[in-house]
Enzyme design. Structure first.
Site, PDB file in Angstrom:
ATOM      1  CD  GLU A  79      -2.974  -1.175   2.220  1.00 57.89           C
ATOM      2  OE1 GLU A  79      -4.128  -1.473   1.892  1.00 57.89           O
ATOM      3  OE2 GLU A  79      -2.655  -0.909   3.386  1.00 57.89           O
ATOM      4  CB  CYS A  92       3.067   7.336   3.459  1.00 59.59           C
ATOM      5  SG  CYS A  92       3.625   6.123   4.653  1.00 59.59           S
ATOM      6  CB  CYS A  99       7.248  -5.386   8.546  1.00 56.91           C
ATOM      7  SG  CYS A  99       8.640  -4.567   9.380  1.00 56.91           S
ATOM      8  CB  CYS A 103       6.479  -3.159  16.016  1.00 52.15           C
ATOM      9  SG  CYS A 103       8.154  -2.701  15.545  1.00 52.15           S
ATOM     10  CB  CYS A 106       3.027  -2.299  13.618  1.00 51.14           C
ATOM     11  SG  CYS A 106       3.036  -1.875  11.858  1.00 51.14           S
ATOM     12  CD  GLU A 153      13.650  -0.561   9.560  1.00 55.03           C
ATOM     13  OE1 GLU A 153      12.766  -0.163  10.338  1.00 55.03           O
ATOM     14  OE2 GLU A 153      14.536   0.187   9.111  1.00 55.03           O
ATOM     15  CB  SER A 184      10.250   6.171   9.376  1.00 59.26           C
ATOM     16  OG  SER A 184       9.902   5.783  10.690  1.00 59.26           O
ATOM     17  CB  SER A 206       9.921   3.657  15.216  1.00 59.97           C
ATOM     18  OG  SER A 206       9.389   4.094  13.994  1.00 59.97           O
ATOM     19  CB  CYS A 326       0.888   5.669  11.600  1.00 60.15           C
ATOM     20  SG  CYS A 326       1.215   7.332  11.099  1.00 60.15           S
TER      21      CYS A 326
HETATM   22  N1  SAH Z   1       9.718   0.156   9.966  1.00 58.49           N
HETATM   23  C1  SAH Z   1       9.863   1.588   9.947  1.00 58.49           C
HETATM   24  C2  SAH Z   1       8.898   2.219   8.978  1.00 58.49           C
HETATM   25  C3  SAH Z   1       7.434   2.197   9.413  1.00 58.49           C
HETATM   26  S1  SAH Z   1       7.005   3.821   9.770  1.00 58.49           S
HETATM   27  C4  SAH Z   1       9.753   2.128  11.351  1.00 58.49           C
HETATM   28  O1  SAH Z   1       9.492   1.335  12.252  1.00 58.49           O
HETATM   29  O2  SAH Z   1       9.990   3.311  11.589  1.00 58.49           O
HETATM   30  C5  SAH Z   1       5.487   3.676  10.483  1.00 58.49           C
HETATM   31  C6  SAH Z   1       5.387   4.402  11.806  1.00 58.49           C
HETATM   32  O3  SAH Z   1       4.080   4.162  12.354  1.00 58.49           O
HETATM   33  C7  SAH Z   1       6.394   3.855  12.816  1.00 58.49           C
HETATM   34  O4  SAH Z   1       6.818   4.843  13.694  1.00 58.49           O
HETATM   35  C8  SAH Z   1       5.534   2.855  13.537  1.00 58.49           C
HETATM   36  O5  SAH Z   1       6.071   2.493  14.775  1.00 58.49           O
HETATM   37  C9  SAH Z   1       4.218   3.592  13.641  1.00 58.49           C
HETATM   38  N2  SAH Z   1       3.095   2.694  13.885  1.00 58.49           N
HETATM   39  C10 SAH Z   1       3.029   1.373  13.680  1.00 58.49           C
HETATM   40  N3  SAH Z   1       1.840   0.887  14.055  1.00 58.49           N
HETATM   41  C11 SAH Z   1       1.125   1.938  14.501  1.00 58.49           C
HETATM   42  C12 SAH Z   1      -0.211   2.077  14.979  1.00 58.49           C
HETATM   43  N4  SAH Z   1      -1.029   1.036  15.062  1.00 58.49           N
HETATM   44  N5  SAH Z   1      -0.628   3.303  15.337  1.00 58.49           N
HETATM   45  C13 SAH Z   1       0.193   4.357  15.205  1.00 58.49           C
HETATM   46  N6  SAH Z   1       1.449   4.298  14.741  1.00 58.49           N
HETATM   47  C14 SAH Z   1       1.910   3.088  14.394  1.00 58.49           C
END
Ligand code: SAH
Length: 352
Positions: A79, A92, A99, A103, A106, A153, A184, A206, A326
């Site tokens: 997406e 974005c 991934c 986390c 996510c 990532e 990011s 993050s 996000c």
């Molecule tokens: N893997 C990279 C790129 C993803 S960026 C990273 O971790 O930075 C996406 C951002 O959204 C990251 O900061 C991630 O931690 C955050 N994110 C993931 N799940 C989320 C959620 N359910 N609500 C809000 N932010 C979230």
């Protein structure tokens, strides 16, 4: 591409011409590339093709956010999201199918991981979005910023991502300045050091927790690269670059990482670093055990950081009615990690 043209007995500058046709004019048909010789156009039609991933779903949010689901191959989709604001338009972009980082909060993580995107698949997201938006909005430059904050990532797909970043910055392609491109990362420390050698884009990290015990649970990668090593790498990334700050992303999870104490600890942790904090209200998705913090809690958290001198912005939730916010990007992933099975044996995080 230069090597490709030189192999054909052509001059290397054909590259800039073709890049412009593709990325700036959105022309995919070699016949229409009128500054190439007829013979070259003919040859290109025989041996090359310009193809972008197929758009299988396009959604528009009430707030103007747009989301595209792109099919890459038979089983995999990613997406891409466009977020319009008053003075800018941010795209974005995803870097991997799924991934591998897992986390806890996510939704991409729940899909598991299949593969890295190629450079073409990454830059195609910019191309497809540019073409569609230009047609719809009748403006030349609709995408002013790109963030690598979609699925995946980016630092675990290093070479392809760096090449795509170069195209985003290239004057013959998108010509975006380093300040308008943000990568990011969850904090792949060795790759951060490599990035510093080959790129100068803005960095977002993050963080999500002010100490290791909690971050280990939320961002399992922390067990490999704990916070002090990550922050040291951040310092190295910006050393020598003047006036640059790193953005630290912090998703606010009710009752987990959103107390006043967490805010104070976060402020002390970032003390002395050129840092900005981006608070992200948690975006829920089916099956998650986390909850978004109340607005009052979010504001209190922000105020504590601000009172300690940290520039803090609460990210506005955009496009959540189309699952484009996000952490809500899921695409379609042929999982190869067998995460469901692994998950069954793992201890549950003692959160809400
Ligand atoms: N893997 C990279 C790129 C993803 S960026 C990273 O971790 O930075 C996406 C951002 O959204 C990251 O900061 C991630 O931690 C955050 N994110 C993931 N799940 C989320 C959620 N359910 N609500 C809000 N932010 C979230």
């Amino acid at each position: 591409m230069e090597a490709f043209f030189v192999d054909l007995g052509e001059k290397a500058f054909r590259t800039s011409q073709v890049l412009k046709w593709i990325h700036q004019q959105g022309v995919y048909d070699f016949d229409a590339m009128t500054n190439l010789s007829k013979a070259l156009r003919h040859r290109l039609k025989e041996i090359a093709e310009i193809r972008t991933p197929e758009v299988i779903l396009e959604q528009s949010s009430e707030d103007g956010t747009r989301k595209w689901l792109l099919r890459l191959d038979s089983g995999n989709c990613v997406e891409t999201v466009f977020i319009p604001e008053a003075n800018r338009g941010t795209l974005c972009v995803s870097s991997q199918v799924g991934c591998a980082l897992d986390c806890a909060f996510c939704s991409t993580a729940q899909q598991g991981f299949n593969r890295n995107l190629t450079t073409a698949e990454i830059i195609s997201q910019v191309l497809v979005a540019t073409r569609t938006l230009r047609g719809d909005l009748d403006k030349d430059r609709v995408i002013t910023n790109v963030v690598l904050m979609g699925m995946g990532e980016p630092l675990l797909n290093f070479n392809n991502v760096v090449r795509a970043l170069q195209l985003m910055q290239d004057d013959f392609a998108y010509g975006l300045s380093k300040r308008r491109i943000t990568l990011s990362t969850a904090g792949v420390v060795p790759a951060l050091d490599r990035l510093r050698d080959v790129s100068d884009v803005s960095l977002a990290v993050s963080l999500h927790a002010p100490y290791d015990e909690l971050r280990n649970e939320l961002v399992p990668l922390n067990r490999k690269y704990p916070i002090d090593e990550l922050l040291a790498a951040c310092r190295r990334y910006i050393s020598g670059q003047s006036h640059r700050a790193i953005t630290f992303e912090y998703v606010l999870l009710a009752g987990v990482n959103d107390s006043a104490q967490h805010a104070r600890d976060l402020a002390s942790l970032l003390k002395g670093l050129p840092a900005k904090v981006n608070l992200i209200p948690f975006n829920p998705f089916p099956g998650t055990r986390f909850k978004r913090s109340d607005d009052l809690v979010i504001n209190a958290f922000r105020d504590i950081l601000m009172s300690r001198g940290l520039t803090t912005i609460t990210r506005r939730t955009r496009g959540d009615d189309i699952d484009a916010a996000c952490g809500q990007l899921a695409g379609k992933v042929m999982d190869r990690t067998k995460r469901q099975l692994r998950g069954a044996g793992q201890a549950e995080f003692a959160g809400p």
